[in-house]
Design a protein around this motif. Structure first.
Motif, PDB file in Angstrom:
ATOM      1  N   ARG A   1       0.869  -1.187   0.000  1.00  0.00           N
ATOM      2  CA  ARG A   1       0.000   0.000   0.000  1.00  0.00           C
ATOM      3  C   ARG A   1       0.901   1.230   0.000  1.00  0.00           C
ATOM      4  NH1 ARG A   1      -1.823  -3.325   3.851  1.00  0.00           N
ATOM      5  NH2 ARG A   1      -0.939  -2.015   5.490  1.00  0.00           N
ATOM      6  N   VAL A   2       0.774   2.039  -1.034  1.00  0.00           N
ATOM      7  CA  VAL A   2       1.649   3.197  -1.238  1.00  0.00           C
ATOM      8  C   VAL A   2       0.837   4.475  -1.105  1.00  0.00           C
ATOM      9  CG1 VAL A   2       3.242   4.358  -2.826  1.00  0.00           C
ATOM     10  CG2 VAL A   2       3.108   1.847  -2.793  1.00  0.00           C
ATOM     11  N   LEU A   3       1.318   5.386  -0.276  1.00  0.00           N
ATOM     12  CA  LEU A   3       0.679   6.692  -0.142  1.00  0.00           C
ATOM     13  C   LEU A   3       1.610   7.754  -0.704  1.00  0.00           C
ATOM     14  CD1 LEU A   3      -1.702   8.388   0.948  1.00  0.00           C
ATOM     15  CD2 LEU A   3      -0.373   8.670   3.060  1.00  0.00           C
ATOM     16  N   HIS A   4       1.110   8.505  -1.674  1.00  0.00           N
ATOM     17  CA  HIS A   4       1.887   9.603  -2.235  1.00  0.00           C
ATOM     18  C   HIS A   4       1.412  10.908  -1.603  1.00  0.00           C
ATOM     19  CE1 HIS A   4       3.035  12.745  -5.176  1.00  0.00           C
ATOM     20  NE2 HIS A   4       4.136  12.017  -5.230  1.00  0.00           N
ATOM     21  N   ILE A   5       2.308  11.543  -0.851  1.00  0.00           N
ATOM     22  CA  ILE A   5       1.982  12.806  -0.178  1.00  0.00           C
ATOM     23  C   ILE A   5       2.578  13.960  -0.983  1.00  0.00           C
ATOM     24  CG2 ILE A   5       2.271  14.189   1.906  1.00  0.00           C
ATOM     25  CD1 ILE A   5       2.325  11.652   3.534  1.00  0.00           C
ATOM     26  N   ALA A   6       1.706  14.784  -1.524  1.00  0.00           N
ATOM     27  CA  ALA A   6       2.153  15.923  -2.325  1.00  0.00           C
ATOM     28  C   ALA A   6       2.563  17.100  -1.456  1.00  0.00           C
ATOM     29  CB  ALA A   6       1.056  16.345  -3.292  1.00  0.00           C
ATOM     30  N   SER A   7       1.929  17.227  -0.295  1.00  0.00           N
ATOM     31  CA  SER A   7       2.194  18.343   0.606  1.00  0.00           C
ATOM     32  C   SER A   7       1.912  17.902   2.033  1.00  0.00           C
ATOM     33  CB  SER A   7       1.293  19.530   0.226  1.00  0.00           C
ATOM     34  OG  SER A   7       1.291  20.521   1.230  1.00  0.00           O
ATOM     35  N   LEU A   8       2.779  18.306   2.957  1.00  0.00           N
ATOM     36  CA  LEU A   8       2.582  17.974   4.370  1.00  0.00           C
ATOM     37  C   LEU A   8       1.840  19.071   5.136  1.00  0.00           C
ATOM     38  CD1 LEU A   8       6.043  16.350   5.088  1.00  0.00           C
ATOM     39  CD2 LEU A   8       3.835  15.238   5.438  1.00  0.00           C
ATOM     40  N   ASP A   9       1.981  20.313   4.695  1.00  0.00           N
ATOM     41  CA  ASP A   9       1.342  21.421   5.392  1.00  0.00           C
ATOM     42  C   ASP A   9       0.872  22.456   4.369  1.00  0.00           C
ATOM     43  OD1 ASP A   9       0.381  23.149   7.282  1.00  0.00           O
ATOM     44  OD2 ASP A   9       2.343  23.880   7.939  1.00  0.00           O
ATOM     45  N   PRO A  10      -0.390  22.362   3.935  1.00  0.00           N
ATOM     46  CA  PRO A  10      -1.438  21.453   4.391  1.00  0.00           C
ATOM     47  C   PRO A  10      -1.231  20.038   3.849  1.00  0.00           C
ATOM     48  CG  PRO A  10      -2.236  22.762   2.565  1.00  0.00           C
ATOM     49  CD  PRO A  10      -0.877  23.304   2.889  1.00  0.00           C
ATOM     50  N   LEU A  11      -1.828  19.060   4.523  1.00  0.00           N
ATOM     51  CA  LEU A  11      -1.670  17.665   4.142  1.00  0.00           C
ATOM     52  C   LEU A  11      -2.542  17.364   2.930  1.00  0.00           C
ATOM     53  CD1 LEU A  11      -0.436  14.919   4.794  1.00  0.00           C
ATOM     54  CD2 LEU A  11      -2.330  14.517   6.387  1.00  0.00           C
ATOM     55  N   ARG A  12      -1.892  17.025   1.818  1.00  0.00           N
ATOM     56  CA  ARG A  12      -2.602  16.716   0.580  1.00  0.00           C
ATOM     57  C   ARG A  12      -2.000  15.465  -0.054  1.00  0.00           C
ATOM     58  NH1 ARG A  12      -5.971  20.843  -0.966  1.00  0.00           N
ATOM     59  NH2 ARG A  12      -5.589  22.886  -0.005  1.00  0.00           N
ATOM     60  N   VAL A  13      -2.862  14.614  -0.576  1.00  0.00           N
ATOM     61  CA  VAL A  13      -2.425  13.370  -1.189  1.00  0.00           C
ATOM     62  C   VAL A  13      -3.064  13.239  -2.571  1.00  0.00           C
ATOM     63  CG1 VAL A  13      -2.197  12.291   1.079  1.00  0.00           C
ATOM     64  CG2 VAL A  13      -4.317  11.975  -0.236  1.00  0.00           C
ATOM     65  N   ASP A  14      -2.579  12.240  -3.334  1.00  0.00           N
ATOM     66  CA  ASP A  14      -3.109  12.005  -4.683  1.00  0.00           C
ATOM     67  C   ASP A  14      -3.882  10.701  -4.712  1.00  0.00           C
ATOM     68  OD1 ASP A  14      -1.917  14.230  -6.401  1.00  0.00           O
ATOM     69  OD2 ASP A  14      -0.156  13.480  -5.340  1.00  0.00           O
ATOM     70  N   GLY A  15      -5.145  10.784  -5.143  1.00  0.00           N
ATOM     71  CA  GLY A  15      -6.021   9.627  -5.134  1.00  0.00           C
ATOM     72  C   GLY A  15      -6.141   8.933  -6.477  1.00  0.00           C
ATOM     73  N   SER A  16      -7.282   8.298  -6.699  1.00  0.00           N
ATOM     74  CA  SER A  16      -7.523   7.576  -7.952  1.00  0.00           C
ATOM     75  C   SER A  16      -7.794   8.555  -9.091  1.00  0.00           C
ATOM     76  CB  SER A  16      -8.703   6.622  -7.775  1.00  0.00           C
ATOM     77  OG  SER A  16      -9.866   7.344  -7.411  1.00  0.00           O
ATOM     78  N   GLN A  17      -7.873   8.018 -10.297  1.00  0.00           N
ATOM     79  CA  GLN A  17      -8.124   8.819 -11.502  1.00  0.00           C
ATOM     80  C   GLN A  17      -7.025   9.859 -11.727  1.00  0.00           C
ATOM     81  OE1 GLN A  17     -10.813   7.829 -13.382  1.00  0.00           O
ATOM     82  NE2 GLN A  17     -11.009   6.274 -11.783  1.00  0.00           N
TER      83      GLN A  17
END
Length: 345
Positions: free
Chosen positions: A191-207
């Motif tokens: 399971r891989v989580l790609h974190i684009a930004s920590l502050d604010p916390l933002r991640v990349d989802g499906s599509q």
């Protein structure tokens, strides 16, 4: 003999026929952008405005950097981009996500490349009479098509040859990676989580393109239950997902400086020391530039080193930049890019 009734029509048509055949008219050609719109461009295109940050990597790949008269990118935000292919003196460098129409008209801009999502700005440029190509993609196959459509816009033998070479490289890479990862079971995929930004916390989802390279590289996107790029989430949501691997964008900052960073130590990836910093070059490898093909190789090597034991990422990076950006990276520079570091001053 010509019928008398035809003579008035012929006289009326002569000025139009003469104009169409005039050698003094500027040449033009029609292209289709990534959204399917057909746009008339000057031929050749001699002046380019880069109104989508990621697209400049395509222009660079096609050997057209000297044609750029305006760009949203800057040396302070994209240092490798300007180190590898400096832009001509006098190029408009702006802060923000758009240009003044006047600056583009003053430079006789032949085409504006813009994100397909920036419709309001695109319409402003079009209303001023500027040709606009809307560009965008959400997977690697569409990235290849976008490179081809840009080459057709430039309409030079060099651009078309480079687009063909890049697409061949992309296809070969996809084939190589899939041969090793397509047979992986769900349980074998971390399971891989790609974190684009920590502050604010933002991640990349499906599509997203990020979701695709995670899957192709042999992983499962821990954030696949949400859709889209740069989605805001809570730390509590990360604790629910419990990723096996965390990939931090190069500019996301250090994990220990995130708000409420102590909670992150409860994540399986942090406990196992599986927190990776993403490479960053001409454009962030993990996002929507031409180096996404390198990202796929890097991610596959990180997630499944046992399946890619002979993959030399440093050598492949140096080869790619030489072949597609005409730049001879030193071994040190390649390691800096792979570590997500800026070039030395």
């Amino acid at each position: 003999p010509m019928p008398p009734a035809f003579l008035p029509f012929l006289r009326a048509s002569l000025p139009v026929l003469a104009l169409a055949c005039s050698p003094n008219l500027p040449a033009s050609h029609q292209v289709t952008d990534d959204t399917g719109l057909r746009v008339m461009l000057p031929d050749p295109v001699e002046r380019i405005a880069e109104a989508w940050f990621a697209h400049q990597s395509v222009t660079m790949l096609l050997g057209a950097s000297p044609l750029i008269v305006a760009t949203l990118n800057r040396p302070d935000s994209r240092p490798w981009m300007f180190r590898i292919q400096p832009l001509p003196s006098g190029t408009v460098l702006t802060r923000g996500d758009s240009f003044s129409v006047e600056s583009l008209l003053a430079r006789h801009t032949g085409v504006v490349f813009i994100s397909a999502a920036a419709e309001r700005a695109a319409r402003q440029y079009e209303q001023a009479g500027l040709p606009v190509l809307r560009m965008g993609f959400s997977d690697l196959a569409a990235l290849g098509r976008s490179v081809t459509s840009t080459a057709r816009a430039l309409n030079t033998p060099e651009a078309l040859e480079r687009a063909t070479a890049y697409n061949q490289y992309l296809e070969e890479t996809l084939r190589e990676i899939r041969q090793q990862t397509d047979t992986l079971t769900e349980a074998q995929r971390p399971r891989v989580l790609h974190i684009a930004s920590l502050d604010p916390l933002r991640v990349d989802g499906s599509q997203t393109l990020i979701d695709e390279w995670i899957r192709l590289a042999g992983g499962r996107n821990a954030a696949r239950s949400i859709s889209g790029n740069l989605q805001p989430v809570t730390l509590e949501q990360l604790l629910v997902w419990q990723p096996d691997v965390i990939i931090l964008a190069a500019a996301a900052g250090p994990l220990d400086r995130a708000p409420r960073a102590s909670l992150l130590h409860h994540l399986a990836a942090v406990k196992a020391q599986r927190v990776l910093r993403n490479p960053d070059g001409v454009f962030p490898w993990d996002r929507y530039g031409t180096e996404a093909v390198l990202q796929l190789q890097w991610a596959a090597r990180q997630l499944h080193p046992e399946r890619f034991p002979s993959m030399d990422l440093e050598a492949r990076t140096r080869d790619f930049y030489q072949r597609f950006f005409d730049y001879s990276l030193s071994a040190k520079e390649a390691r800096q890019i792979l570590s997500g570091q800026p070039p030395a001053p």
